[in-house]
Design a protein around this motif. Structure first.
Motif, PDB file in Angstrom:
ATOM      1  N   TYR A 197       4.507  10.099  39.228  1.00  0.00           N
ATOM      2  CA  TYR A 197       5.289  10.664  38.132  1.00  0.00           C
ATOM      3  C   TYR A 197       6.152   9.635  37.422  1.00  0.00           C
ATOM      4  CZ  TYR A 197       3.808  14.976  40.284  1.00  0.00           C
ATOM      5  OH  TYR A 197       3.051  15.985  40.806  1.00  0.00           O
ATOM      6  N   ALA A 198       6.547   8.604  38.118  1.00  0.00           N
ATOM      7  CA  ALA A 198       7.415   7.608  37.495  1.00  0.00           C
ATOM      8  C   ALA A 198       7.393   6.321  38.301  1.00  0.00           C
ATOM      9  CB  ALA A 198       8.841   8.124  37.408  1.00  0.00           C
ATOM     10  N   ALA A 245      15.794   0.044  35.945  1.00  0.00           N
ATOM     11  CA  ALA A 245      15.070   0.711  34.861  1.00  0.00           C
ATOM     12  C   ALA A 245      14.001   1.616  35.447  1.00  0.00           C
ATOM     13  CB  ALA A 245      14.442  -0.305  33.922  1.00  0.00           C
ATOM     14  N   ALA A 246      13.600   2.624  34.681  1.00  0.00           N
ATOM     15  CA  ALA A 246      12.542   3.542  35.110  1.00  0.00           C
ATOM     16  C   ALA A 246      11.721   3.970  33.903  1.00  0.00           C
ATOM     17  CB  ALA A 246      13.133   4.761  35.808  1.00  0.00           C
ATOM     18  N   ILE A 247      10.505   4.430  34.184  1.00  0.00           N
ATOM     19  CA  ILE A 247       9.624   4.888  33.110  1.00  0.00           C
ATOM     20  C   ILE A 247       8.682   5.944  33.661  1.00  0.00           C
ATOM     21  CG2 ILE A 247       7.841   3.140  33.537  1.00  0.00           C
ATOM     22  CD1 ILE A 247       7.641   2.854  30.440  1.00  0.00           C
ATOM     23  N   ASN A 248       8.354   6.941  32.834  1.00  0.00           N
ATOM     24  CA  ASN A 248       7.409   7.959  33.277  1.00  0.00           C
ATOM     25  C   ASN A 248       6.007   7.375  33.383  1.00  0.00           C
ATOM     26  OD1 ASN A 248       9.477   9.778  33.211  1.00  0.00           O
ATOM     27  ND2 ASN A 248       8.877  10.708  31.278  1.00  0.00           N
ATOM     28  N   TRP A 249       5.151   8.043  34.175  1.00  0.00           N
ATOM     29  CA  TRP A 249       3.801   7.518  34.361  1.00  0.00           C
ATOM     30  C   TRP A 249       3.043   7.442  33.033  1.00  0.00           C
ATOM     31  CZ3 TRP A 249       1.737   4.497  37.595  1.00  0.00           C
ATOM     32  CH2 TRP A 249       0.364   4.308  37.585  1.00  0.00           C
ATOM     33  N   SER A 250       3.366   8.306  32.119  1.00  0.00           N
ATOM     34  CA  SER A 250       2.711   8.265  30.810  1.00  0.00           C
ATOM     35  C   SER A 250       3.174   7.088  29.970  1.00  0.00           C
ATOM     36  CB  SER A 250       2.974   9.571  30.052  1.00  0.00           C
ATOM     37  OG  SER A 250       4.373   9.755  29.917  1.00  0.00           O
ATOM     38  N   GLY A 251       4.214   6.410  30.404  1.00  0.00           N
ATOM     39  CA  GLY A 251       4.683   5.238  29.690  1.00  0.00           C
ATOM     40  C   GLY A 251       5.762   5.517  28.668  1.00  0.00           C
ATOM     41  N   ASP A 252       6.264   6.721  28.659  1.00  0.00           N
ATOM     42  CA  ASP A 252       7.321   7.028  27.709  1.00  0.00           C
ATOM     43  C   ASP A 252       8.641   7.268  28.425  1.00  0.00           C
ATOM     44  OD1 ASP A 252       6.312  10.513  27.129  1.00  0.00           O
ATOM     45  OD2 ASP A 252       6.887   9.422  28.936  1.00  0.00           O
ATOM     46  N   ALA A 302       7.152  16.300  40.425  1.00  0.00           N
ATOM     47  CA  ALA A 302       7.509  16.053  39.026  1.00  0.00           C
ATOM     48  C   ALA A 302       8.952  16.436  38.760  1.00  0.00           C
ATOM     49  CB  ALA A 302       6.585  16.853  38.108  1.00  0.00           C
ATOM     50  N   ILE A 303       9.536  17.184  39.689  1.00  0.00           N
ATOM     51  CA  ILE A 303      10.910  17.651  39.526  1.00  0.00           C
ATOM     52  C   ILE A 303      11.878  16.601  40.095  1.00  0.00           C
ATOM     53  CG2 ILE A 303      12.551  19.481  40.059  1.00  0.00           C
ATOM     54  CD1 ILE A 303      10.175  20.340  38.323  1.00  0.00           C
ATOM     55  N   TYR A 304      12.948  16.362  39.357  1.00  0.00           N
ATOM     56  CA  TYR A 304      13.982  15.450  39.829  1.00  0.00           C
ATOM     57  C   TYR A 304      15.079  16.266  40.514  1.00  0.00           C
ATOM     58  CZ  TYR A 304      12.017  11.429  37.407  1.00  0.00           C
ATOM     59  OH  TYR A 304      11.185  10.406  37.009  1.00  0.00           O
ATOM     60  N   GLN A 305      15.263  15.996  41.791  1.00  0.00           N
ATOM     61  CA  GLN A 305      16.343  16.655  42.528  1.00  0.00           C
ATOM     62  C   GLN A 305      17.600  15.805  42.526  1.00  0.00           C
ATOM     63  OE1 GLN A 305      14.968  17.888  46.369  1.00  0.00           O
ATOM     64  NE2 GLN A 305      13.363  19.197  45.539  1.00  0.00           N
ATOM     65  N   HIS A 306      17.453  14.570  42.089  1.00  0.00           N
ATOM     66  CA  HIS A 306      18.579  13.652  41.971  1.00  0.00           C
ATOM     67  C   HIS A 306      18.478  12.998  40.596  1.00  0.00           C
ATOM     68  CE1 HIS A 306      17.398  13.893  46.248  1.00  0.00           C
ATOM     69  NE2 HIS A 306      18.688  13.869  46.487  1.00  0.00           N
ATOM     70  N   GLU A 363      14.793   9.454  44.775  1.00  0.00           N
ATOM     71  CA  GLU A 363      13.693  10.047  44.019  1.00  0.00           C
ATOM     72  C   GLU A 363      12.371   9.304  44.209  1.00  0.00           C
ATOM     73  OE1 GLU A 363      15.220  13.445  42.714  1.00  0.00           O
ATOM     74  OE2 GLU A 363      13.195  12.720  42.300  1.00  0.00           O
ATOM     75  N   TYR A 364      12.420   8.125  44.784  1.00  0.00           N
ATOM     76  CA  TYR A 364      11.240   7.264  44.828  1.00  0.00           C
ATOM     77  C   TYR A 364      10.685   7.176  46.251  1.00  0.00           C
ATOM     78  CZ  TYR A 364      12.696   6.451  40.135  1.00  0.00           C
ATOM     79  OH  TYR A 364      13.038   6.662  38.827  1.00  0.00           O
TER      80      TYR A 364
END
Length: 128
Positions: A32-33, A49-56, A103-107, A114-115
């Motif tokens: 997911y990220a 830094a972080a990024i979604n798997w789709s790159g956005d 896909a849900i962020y609990q933090h 989250e990772y």
């Protein structure tokens, strides 16, 4: 088991640039990220830094906004961190991380919790 392999670290003078790469050993359909964290000597690991798997939807720590850029190349299962205008205080071991469990962020997005997978890290040293 996903393996994340970082590369691109090294020694650079202040004001210089480096590009880090993180290659995932396989594409996971539940990825997911991706994110970068760093740990300086004597300090706790911190988000970069972080990024979604789709790159956005890139997301940055305030300290690197405008200088660092995270990007992805899905065809190569690789995420990059372009680091410009490096400062001595950016010296750290940089870690790549991947979020796969949900896909849900609990933090918050910048939370290590989250990772799910982590690389071994690559050393970045910025000299004055």
């Amino acid at each position: 088991q996903v393996q994340l392999i970082e590369s691109g670290g090294g020694l650079v003078q202040a004001g210089g640039s480096l590009r880090l790469s993180c290659a995932a050993s396989e594409h996971t359909f539940s990825s997911y990220a991706m994110a970068w964290f760093r740990q300086a000597p004597g300090k706790e690991r911190e988000f970069v830094a972080a990024i979604n798997w789709s790159g956005d939807n890139p997301y940055y720590a305030d300290s690197v906004k405008g200088r660092f850029t995270i990007s992805k190349e899905n065809a190569k299962n690789t995420v990059y961190l372009q680091m410009n205008a490096l400062k001595v205080e950016n010296t750290a071991v940089y870690y790549c991380a991947e979020k796969t469990s949900s896909a849900i962020y609990q933090h918050p997005r910048n939370s290590e919790a989250e990772y799910d997978y982590w690389g071994q890290g690559t050393q970045v040293t910025v000299s004055s």
